[in-house]
Design an enzyme around this catalytic site. Structure first.
Site, PDB file in Angstrom:
ATOM      1  CG  PHE A  35       2.827  28.183  30.075  1.00 55.52           C
ATOM      2  CD1 PHE A  35       1.665  27.586  29.625  1.00 55.52           C
ATOM      3  CD2 PHE A  35       3.669  27.457  30.929  1.00 55.52           C
ATOM      4  CE1 PHE A  35       1.340  26.291  30.016  1.00 55.52           C
ATOM      5  CE2 PHE A  35       3.341  26.168  31.326  1.00 55.52           C
ATOM      6  CZ  PHE A  35       2.181  25.590  30.859  1.00 55.52           C
ATOM      7  CG  ASN A  59       6.712  27.966  33.053  1.00 56.94           C
ATOM      8  OD1 ASN A  59       6.401  28.783  32.183  1.00 56.94           O
ATOM      9  ND2 ASN A  59       7.254  26.799  32.765  1.00 56.94           N
ATOM     10  CE  LYS A  60       7.579  30.014  29.557  1.00 54.26           C
ATOM     11  NZ  LYS A  60       7.175  29.826  28.197  1.00 54.26           N
ATOM     12  CG  ASN A  61      10.323  36.459  34.148  1.00 56.09           C
ATOM     13  OD1 ASN A  61      10.461  35.236  34.126  1.00 56.09           O
ATOM     14  ND2 ASN A  61      11.324  37.279  34.382  1.00 56.09           N
TER      15      ASN A  61
END
Ligand SMILES: *Cc1c(COP(=O)(O)O)cnc(C)c1O
Length: 375
Positions: A180, A182-184
């Protein structure tokens, strides 16, 4: 709109070129890009099997199905997590059993509390490595062996994190990741499941594509003419466009995690002497992926005061997480859950901006605004 956003998506020319080349290739789902992405993921995690899927929730759902969770089974889960962790258990007809975190400094599942909730119906545990910080894997693995429990690692926050020099996601029976935005690592939507177990691997592979015995890709390559359907499966495939972004994102993961780590350590240096809040995970096990930077304010009054001031200064903040067991759907179906630490934290935690390209100026502005808020 925001002067400092909570997170920033880092997409560069190489990702854009990859998508364009994939678009021009004439093959858009489950082909060479997906295979390369899975191969690179396996290499990075040093594990036998990796399956790209449509999102992190699908990864958790397929892991629960492959583990055999079903009606009558209980699966231990945190409440201080994204709702997908426990939803995956309910999708299979099993019951999520919520467990509290260790302390207000260590927001990962408590092994002592897990053991208290184990019954003869308990089949597994889904762990979540909050913020990228490893759970206490040694004691949890010991417990899982003692009671014969399946362990699923919800690794949405922690690609690249390690404990005892071993990558998180490879320690339990399944490791689930989310891509997604906003993930790393991001591919827009997307996810990955890893496992060492061939039996689980075969099940995941079938479940991902409607239990079809051959795929379009095989038929395209002349390997097969037709197919059978031998079970009830889903369409949880990842497409080639997203996979081609993921390949590039994975190459930058270590570097970006290091940048996140530097920013977190600088936050700690600048904020650790403040008396109005504490910083969880200053002491932590293993190597973090530094997904989130959270502070623990003393009370709801301070939380609101800081949040309101930061918003006025156009700094975006968030809150990880509203406890899952307090959502109305969960209260209706699973009443009588009480988790003192998780509930207390819901009035105190604030997530501050953190992303690899965050500048010192941006960070100094956030720090100054927090200090001003507490004047
Ligand atoms: C993001 C996230 C998920 C779900 O991932 P999606 O790709 O959005 O489905 C699951 N668990 C946690 C802890 C997450 O942060």
């Amino acid at each position: 709109m925001w002067r400092v956003p909570l997170s920033k998506i880092e997409i560069e020319k190489d990702e854009i070129d990859s998508v364009i080349n994939t678009l021009k290739s004439g093959w858009l789902s489950m082909g060479e890009q997906v295979k390369t992405f899975e191969d690179e993921w396996k290499k990075y995690f040093d594990i036998n099997y990796a399956f790209a899927v449509s999102n992190g929730t699908a990864a958790l759902h397929l892991s629960c199905l492959a583990a055999g969770f079903g009606p009558g089974d209980e699966v231990i889960v945190p409440s201080l997590t994204f709702v997908a962790t426990s939803n995956a258990v309910i999708y299979c007809g099993a019951k999520p059993v919520f467990v509290d975190v260790n302390t207000e400094d260590d927001l990962t599942l408590s092994t002592l509390e897990i053991e208290k909730k184990i019954t003869s119906n308990t089949k597994g545990i889904i762990l979540m490595h909050y913020g990228g910080y490893p759970c206490d894997m040694d004691s949890i693995i010991t417990l899982a062996r003692k009671y014969n429990l399946v362990i699923i690692e919800d690794g949405a926050h922690c690609p690249g994190a390690e404990i005892n020099n071993t990558k998180l996601g490879t320690i339990g029976d399944f490791g689930c990741f989310s891509f997604f935005p906003n993930k790393n690592i991001t591919t827009g939507e997307g996810g990955m499941i890893i496992t060492k177990n061939v039996r689980y691997a075969n099940k995941i592979k079938s479940l991902r594509s409607h239990y079809m015995t051959t795929l379009t890709w095989d038929r395209h390559q002349g390997h097969a003419k037709s197919y059978d359907v031998t079970g009830l499966g889903y369409n949880y495939r990842l497409d080639e466009l997203r996979a081609s972004i993921g390949i590039k994102q994975l190459q930058k993961l270590e570097f970006n995690n290091q940048k996140r780590g530097k920013i977190v350590n600088r936050y700690i240096n600048l904020l650790e002497n403040e008396k109005d809040f504490t910083i969880p995970f200053v002491q932590h096990r293993g190597k973090s992926a530094y997904h989130l930077f959270v502070i623990n304010t003393n009370n709801l009054f301070n939380k609101n005061k800081i949040e309101d001031h930061l918003k006025k200064m156009r700094i975006q903040t968030s809150f990880h997480y509203p406890p899952v067991h307090l959502f109305s759907y969960y209260k209706k179906h699973f009443p009588e859950v009480t988790l003192p630490i998780t509930e207390r934290l819901s009035n105190k935690l604030i997530t501050l901006p953190l992303f690899p390209s965050m500048t010192y100026q941006e960070q100094d502005y956030v720090v100054k605004s927090i200090k001003d808020a507490m004047q």
